[in-house]
Design a protein around this motif. Sequence first.
Motif, short mmCIF file in Angstrom:
data_model
loop_
_atom_site.label_atom_id
_atom_site.label_comp_id
_atom_site.label_asym_id
_atom_site.label_seq_id
_atom_site.Cartn_x
_atom_site.Cartn_y
_atom_site.Cartn_z
N THR A 242 0.82 -1.22 0.00
CA THR A 242 0.00 0.00 0.00
C THR A 242 0.85 1.26 0.00
O THR A 242 0.33 2.35 0.23
CB THR A 242 -0.95 0.01 1.22
N ARG A 259 1.32 -20.57 -0.79
CA ARG A 259 0.14 -21.43 -0.89
C ARG A 259 0.46 -22.88 -0.52
O ARG A 259 -0.37 -23.57 0.09
CB ARG A 259 -0.46 -21.34 -2.30
N LYS B 182 -11.26 -20.33 -2.36
CA LYS B 182 -11.50 -21.21 -1.22
C LYS B 182 -12.39 -20.57 -0.17
O LYS B 182 -13.13 -21.26 0.50
CB LYS B 182 -10.16 -21.63 -0.62
N PRO B 197 -6.09 -5.74 11.48
CA PRO B 197 -5.75 -4.51 12.20
C PRO B 197 -5.79 -3.29 11.28
O PRO B 197 -5.69 -2.16 11.77
CB PRO B 197 -4.34 -4.78 12.73
N PHE B 198 -5.91 -3.51 9.97
CA PHE B 198 -5.91 -2.39 9.03
C PHE B 198 -7.31 -2.01 8.56
O PHE B 198 -7.46 -1.05 7.81
CB PHE B 198 -5.05 -2.74 7.80
N ALA B 201 -8.32 1.57 9.26
CA ALA B 201 -7.54 2.50 8.42
C ALA B 201 -8.03 2.44 6.98
O ALA B 201 -7.94 3.44 6.25
CB ALA B 201 -6.05 2.17 8.51
N ARG B 202 -8.52 1.29 6.54
CA ARG B 202 -9.09 1.23 5.18
C ARG B 202 -10.34 2.11 5.10
O ARG B 202 -10.51 2.86 4.13
CB ARG B 202 -9.45 -0.21 4.78
N LEU B 234 -4.70 -2.87 -3.96
CA LEU B 234 -3.66 -3.21 -3.00
C LEU B 234 -4.12 -2.92 -1.58
O LEU B 234 -3.82 -3.67 -0.64
CB LEU B 234 -2.38 -2.44 -3.34
N ASN B 235 -4.88 -1.84 -1.42
CA ASN B 235 -5.39 -1.52 -0.09
C ASN B 235 -6.33 -2.63 0.40
O ASN B 235 -6.20 -3.10 1.53
CB ASN B 235 -6.12 -0.16 -0.18
N ALA B 238 -4.47 -5.87 1.11
CA ALA B 238 -3.69 -5.74 2.34
C ALA B 238 -4.55 -6.05 3.56
O ALA B 238 -4.09 -6.67 4.52
CB ALA B 238 -3.09 -4.33 2.45
N THR B 239 -5.83 -5.65 3.53
CA THR B 239 -6.69 -5.99 4.69
C THR B 239 -7.03 -7.48 4.67
O THR B 239 -7.19 -8.09 5.73
CB THR B 239 -8.00 -5.17 4.71
N LEU B 241 -5.00 -9.92 3.50
CA LEU B 241 -3.80 -10.65 3.90
C LEU B 241 -3.56 -10.57 5.40
O LEU B 241 -2.98 -11.47 6.00
CB LEU B 241 -2.57 -10.09 3.16
N THR B 242 -3.99 -9.49 6.03
CA THR B 242 -3.76 -9.30 7.46
C THR B 242 -4.96 -9.77 8.28
O THR B 242 -5.05 -9.47 9.46
CB THR B 242 -3.45 -7.83 7.78
N PRO B 246 -5.29 -15.63 7.51
CA PRO B 246 -5.00 -14.77 6.37
C PRO B 246 -5.78 -15.20 5.13
O PRO B 246 -5.94 -16.40 4.88
CB PRO B 246 -3.50 -14.95 6.15
N TRP B 250 -4.61 -14.44 -4.01
CA TRP B 250 -3.74 -14.44 -5.17
C TRP B 250 -3.05 -15.79 -5.36
O TRP B 250 -2.76 -16.49 -4.40
CB TRP B 250 -2.64 -13.39 -5.01
N SER B 251 -2.74 -16.12 -6.61
CA SER B 251 -1.88 -17.25 -6.91
C SER B 251 -0.57 -16.72 -7.48
O SER B 251 -0.41 -15.51 -7.70
CB SER B 251 -2.54 -18.17 -7.94
N GLU B 279 -8.25 -14.88 -8.08
CA GLU B 279 -6.92 -14.94 -8.69
C GLU B 279 -6.80 -14.13 -9.97
O GLU B 279 -5.71 -13.75 -10.38
CB GLU B 279 -6.57 -16.40 -9.03
#
Lengths: 323, 323
Positions: A242, A259, B182, B197-198, B201-202, B234-235, B238-239, B241-242, B246, B250-251, B279
Motif C-alpha cells: 500500500t 500457498r 476457497k 488490524p488495518f 484504516a481502510r 492493494l489496499n 492488504a486488509t 492478507l492481514t 490470512p 492471489w496465486s 486470482e
Amino acid sequence: MKATAVACANQGLIKYWGKTDEALRVPSNPSISVCLAALTTRTTVEFSDRLEHDELTLDHRSSTDPRVFQHLDRIRELARSSQRARVVSENGFPPGVGFASSASGFAALTVAGAAAAGLDLTPSALSRLARLGSGSASRSVPGGFAELLAEDDTRSIAVRLAGPDDLDFRTLAVGVAETEKKVPSSAGMRITTRTSPFFPARLEYLVPALERMRAALRARNPVEVARLAEVDTLNMHATMLTSDPPLVYWSGATLEVIRAVLDARASGIAVYFSVDAGENVFVNGRASDVAAARERLRAVRGVSSLVESAPGGPARLDPQPLF
Amino acid sequence: MKATAVACANQGLIKYWGKTDEALRVPSNPSISVCLAALTTRTTVEFSDRLEHDELTLDHRSSTDPRVFQHLDRIRELARSSQRARVVSENGFPPGVGFASSASGFAALTVAGAAAAGLDLTPSALSRLARLGSGSASRSVPGGFAELLAEDDTRSIAVRLAGPDDLDFRTLAVGVAETEKKVPSSAGMRITTRTSPFFPARLEYLVPALERMRAALRARNPVEVARLAEVDTLNMHATMLTSDPPLVYWSGATLEVIRAVLDARASGIAVYFSVDAGENVFVNGRASDVAAARERLRAVRGVSSLVESAPGGPARLDPQPLF
C-alpha cells in the motif's frame, strides 16, 4: 592487526521496516529475529600501514561497496587509527538466489574489524556499531533469538531473548529469487513510512505483537513463534503493497510457496511462512514439521534451493583467516 | 409471465469488502465499479402455476443454489405471488476460469424476475433488490460507471456516475484461476472486518479515495481511474492478507501478471492492474495502452484467457429467451 569473524544471517520474526533516524539507522520499532546457523558470512580484516587504499574482496570479486568503506571509517574513528584495511569476505549461501547477506556481512565485518583495530568493545557496543552498517546486522551479533531495541542511537542495540538451542525451531530457507530486488530496503522503508495509509496502524499493532513474541519465546513455544512471524510478514508486506509507488517484493514463485505452506497446514503440518523484503521464503516450525513439509516445498515450481537451518549462535572471532 | 434479461459483470474500481448488515447486504463503504460489456449473463425467468418447485438451470446444468431460490422468494413477496419459477441462465464468460458471475447473474435475475412477476419497479428499487441477492449486482443494474451507496437498506442503491462511452476506458480480463476461490466473499468479508488490524484504516482511506475516483470520472480521465483502482486493489488485499486466518486470494500467476503490468508501466505503457477477491486480474487503461500491453500479458505463464472489454451498459430486458 588482523582478525577473522563468522556471523549468521538472521530472519526477522517481528520485522523492522522503517527508521526514525536514517543516518544512524535507528529503527521505528523494536524487532525480533532468529539467527540462521546454515547461512553464514566469514570475513577477515587486516589494518596495515602498507596499504594505500581500502581493499575489499567479496565472494572472490573485487568490490567498491561504499557502505563497507564507511563502516571501516567508523571503526578507525573509534580506534583513532588512519590505517587502511584489506577486507576479504565470503558468504556460505546458495549462490545467486539472493538471500540477504547484509546482516551476516556487517556483523562479521564489525566483529573482525573491531578486533583487527585493537578495540575491546562490549557486546552492546558491537551490536550498536553493527547497526550503523546495517540495521538487522545488530541482531546477528548476540545470535540466537534477539531483539533490536528502538531507542536512541546508543540504546538501540540487540539483546538476546533465547539461545539457539532453547527451542525446537527449524527454518527451511526456500530460494526462489531470480533477480536482485528492485527497491533496496532503505529506499523502500522511506517510501512506506511516508506513504502507506497502514503504517500508523502497523506501529500500533506492533506493541502487542512484540509482547506476544517475547512471551512465546519465554514459553519456548516454537509453533507460536512461527505463527506470529507469519502474521507479521503479512502485516509488513501489507504496508509495502500500500505504499506509493507500491512495493511488490513477491514473485509468482513466492506466492506458490506461500500457498504450499497453507496447504501443508491444512493437511496437519504445523509450518508457517515468513518473507523479508524480497522474493525468498522462510518456512518455520518444529524440526519434525519442517521435515514433513520439505518435499512438498521442493516440488513447487520456481524453487531453486532449499537450505534447512537450526538457530545460529553469536557472531564470533575465528582462528581461520581468508588470507 | 416470462421475461429475459441480459446484465454485465462489473469490476470494482473502489471495492466493497465488508458489510454493516449481513442479512440485508448493506455494505460498510460506498463502492464504485465499471460494467464489462464482454462478460454478460443472460437469464430467462418464467413464473407458472404449472410448476410444483422452483427449477434452475445454470450453464446447461441443473442447480440448487439456495441464493437463487431465496431471491425468487423476494420477488414473489413483492408481487404477492406464490407461483413457482423456472429459471435458465447462461454466462458468456471464458469457461472454467472463475470470473465472478454473481453480479451479472443476480442483476439479470432481478430484472428478468421482476418483469416476469409483473412488477413495475423503479431503477432504484431494482438496484436495491439486486443488492439483496449479491452486493455487487446492484451496480450492474445501472451499468456504466456506478456507485453503490452505503446507507440503510432502502437507500443503499447504485447510481450511475458516468456512461459506458464517456471515457476512453478498456479492461483486459486476464484469466489465470485454476480453482474455485476457497473462501467465499461473504465469509471473507466477515473475517476481515473482525480481525484485520488495518480495516479501520481502510475505512478512513476510503473517504478521500472515493472522492478522488468520483472526480476522475467527472474529469473523464481514464488513466487516473485505472490508477486509483490499482491503489484500491492493494489496499483491499492488504486488509485480506492481514486477516486471521490470512485470506490469500492471489496465486503465483496473479503475481506474475501484476509484475508484468508494473514492467509494462516502467516501459511507458500506462496500464494498471485490479484484482477482486480471486486470482484473476483486470488490466485497465486507455484503449491504446491496453492494446499495447496485450501481448506481454498473453506471454505470462499461467494466463489461460484474455478478454478485452469496453465499459458495459445497464441490465436490460431482451427479446430472446433461453427457453
